[in-house]
Enzyme design. Structure first.
Site, PDB file in Angstrom:
ATOM      1  N   GLY A 106       0.784  -1.227   0.000  1.00 38.41           N
ATOM      2  CA  GLY A 106       0.000   0.000   0.000  1.00 38.41           C
ATOM      3  C   GLY A 106       0.817   1.277   0.000  1.00 38.41           C
ATOM      4  O   GLY A 106       0.292   2.355  -0.280  1.00 38.41           O
ATOM      5  N   SER A 107       2.079   1.181   0.319  1.00 35.42           N
ATOM      6  CA  SER A 107       2.944   2.356   0.442  1.00 35.42           C
ATOM      7  C   SER A 107       3.174   3.029  -0.909  1.00 35.42           C
ATOM      8  O   SER A 107       3.597   2.386  -1.868  1.00 35.42           O
ATOM      9  CB  SER A 107       4.286   1.926   1.048  1.00 35.42           C
ATOM     10  OG  SER A 107       5.324   2.811   0.703  1.00 35.42           O
ATOM     11  N   ALA A 108       2.925   4.334  -0.978  1.00 32.01           N
ATOM     12  CA  ALA A 108       3.161   5.077  -2.221  1.00 32.01           C
ATOM     13  C   ALA A 108       4.629   5.030  -2.640  1.00 32.01           C
ATOM     14  O   ALA A 108       4.927   4.787  -3.817  1.00 32.01           O
ATOM     15  CB  ALA A 108       2.680   6.517  -2.081  1.00 32.01           C
ATOM     16  N   CYS A 157       6.802   2.716  -2.065  1.00 36.31           N
ATOM     17  CA  CYS A 157       7.057   1.361  -2.573  1.00 36.31           C
ATOM     18  C   CYS A 157       6.479   1.187  -3.968  1.00 36.31           C
ATOM     19  O   CYS A 157       7.092   0.558  -4.846  1.00 36.31           O
ATOM     20  CB  CYS A 157       6.458   0.317  -1.629  1.00 36.31           C
ATOM     21  SG  CYS A 157       7.295   0.202  -0.018  1.00 36.31           S
ATOM     22  N   ARG A 158       5.292   1.751  -4.186  1.00 34.35           N
ATOM     23  CA  ARG A 158       4.667   1.639  -5.504  1.00 34.35           C
ATOM     24  C   ARG A 158       5.473   2.371  -6.576  1.00 34.35           C
ATOM     25  O   ARG A 158       5.528   1.959  -7.723  1.00 34.35           O
ATOM     26  CB  ARG A 158       3.227   2.154  -5.446  1.00 34.35           C
ATOM     27  CG  ARG A 158       2.288   1.191  -4.727  1.00 34.35           C
ATOM     28  CD  ARG A 158       0.855   1.671  -4.753  1.00 34.35           C
ATOM     29  NE  ARG A 158       0.519   2.502  -3.612  1.00 34.35           N
ATOM     30  CZ  ARG A 158       0.017   3.719  -3.677  1.00 34.35           C
ATOM     31  NH1 ARG A 158      -0.212   4.286  -4.848  1.00 34.35           N
ATOM     32  NH2 ARG A 158      -0.286   4.379  -2.585  1.00 34.35           N
TER      33      ARG A 158
END
Length: 216
Positions: free
Chosen positions: A10-12, A14-15
């Site tokens: 869910g981490s931006a 990480c995305r």
């Protein structure tokens, strides 16, 4: 040697790394970090990242964290000549400026406004919300007459910013009322390689987390 990515879907940030890897056609060895149970605070994790944050990349023994450092590193090492992070000094400087705008202004203001509500039960702060609106106005200005945030080509700045801006969908911030931002958002969604897999899935996980936290 595989490239390990310690991450949370869910981490931006990480995305943003996942999007960059897809754009470079790189296979990452994904290692899920259980923040809820403190996996990031264990000695073996602190050894590779004393700041105990995600994402963290380990490439042949080299550890790196901070997503914007990771994505530029990946292009420098695995995407020589790629327009994702142009080699021309002025073009690259513009990409860097947009990345710094993301971490220091836009995403930072979103985090200051929204995360205390989600994780601390704080009420919405109108003053903090207005700062996000100011950031979106700036982004809208950057995009005037431009297909992407740093010129005519998709760059890592777009991939970092789309991860951040898409996260606003979990909040009450309406970024689509800014016409250039809305146009750019749809453009990146349709042109970033592997967007659905690399960003959309994690975004849905983020929305699910937000909904579950706000119901408590």
């Amino acid at each position: 040697m595989p490239i390990d990515l310690y991450y949370v879907p869910g981490s931006a940030p990480c995305r943003a790394v996942l999007l960059t890897a897809r754009a470079l056609n790189l296979n990452l060895n994904l290692k899920l970090v259980d923040l809820h149970h403190g996996e990031h605070l264990k000695p073996e994790y602190l050894k590779i990242n004393p700041q105990h944050t995600v994402p963290t990349l380990v490439d042949d023994g080299f550890s790196l964290w901070e997503s914007r450092a990771i994505i530029t590193y990946l292009v420098n090492k695995y995407g020589k000549g790629s327009t994702l992070y142009p080699e021309d000094p002025k073009a690259r400087a513009l990409v860097d400026q947009r990345l710094y705008f993301d971490i220091g202004t836009l995403y930072q203001r979103f985090a200051d406004y929204f995360y205390p509500q989600v994780f601390g039960g704080a009420p919405a702060d109108k003053e903090k919300a207005s700062k996000i609106e100011d950031s979106l106005k700036l982004l809208d200005t950057f995009l005037e007459g431009q297909k992407y945030v740093a010129g005519p080509n998709l760059t890592v700045a777009d991939l970092s910013l789309i991860a951040s801006v898409s996260s606003f969908e979990a909040s009450d911030i309406d970024f689509k009322k800014y016409p250039n931002v809305k146009r750019w958002y749809e453009t990146v969604r349709s042109t970033a390689p592997g967007y659905q897999e690399a960003n959309e899935k994690g975004l849905e996980a983020f929305k699910g987390l937000v909904n579950s936290m706000l119901k408590k």
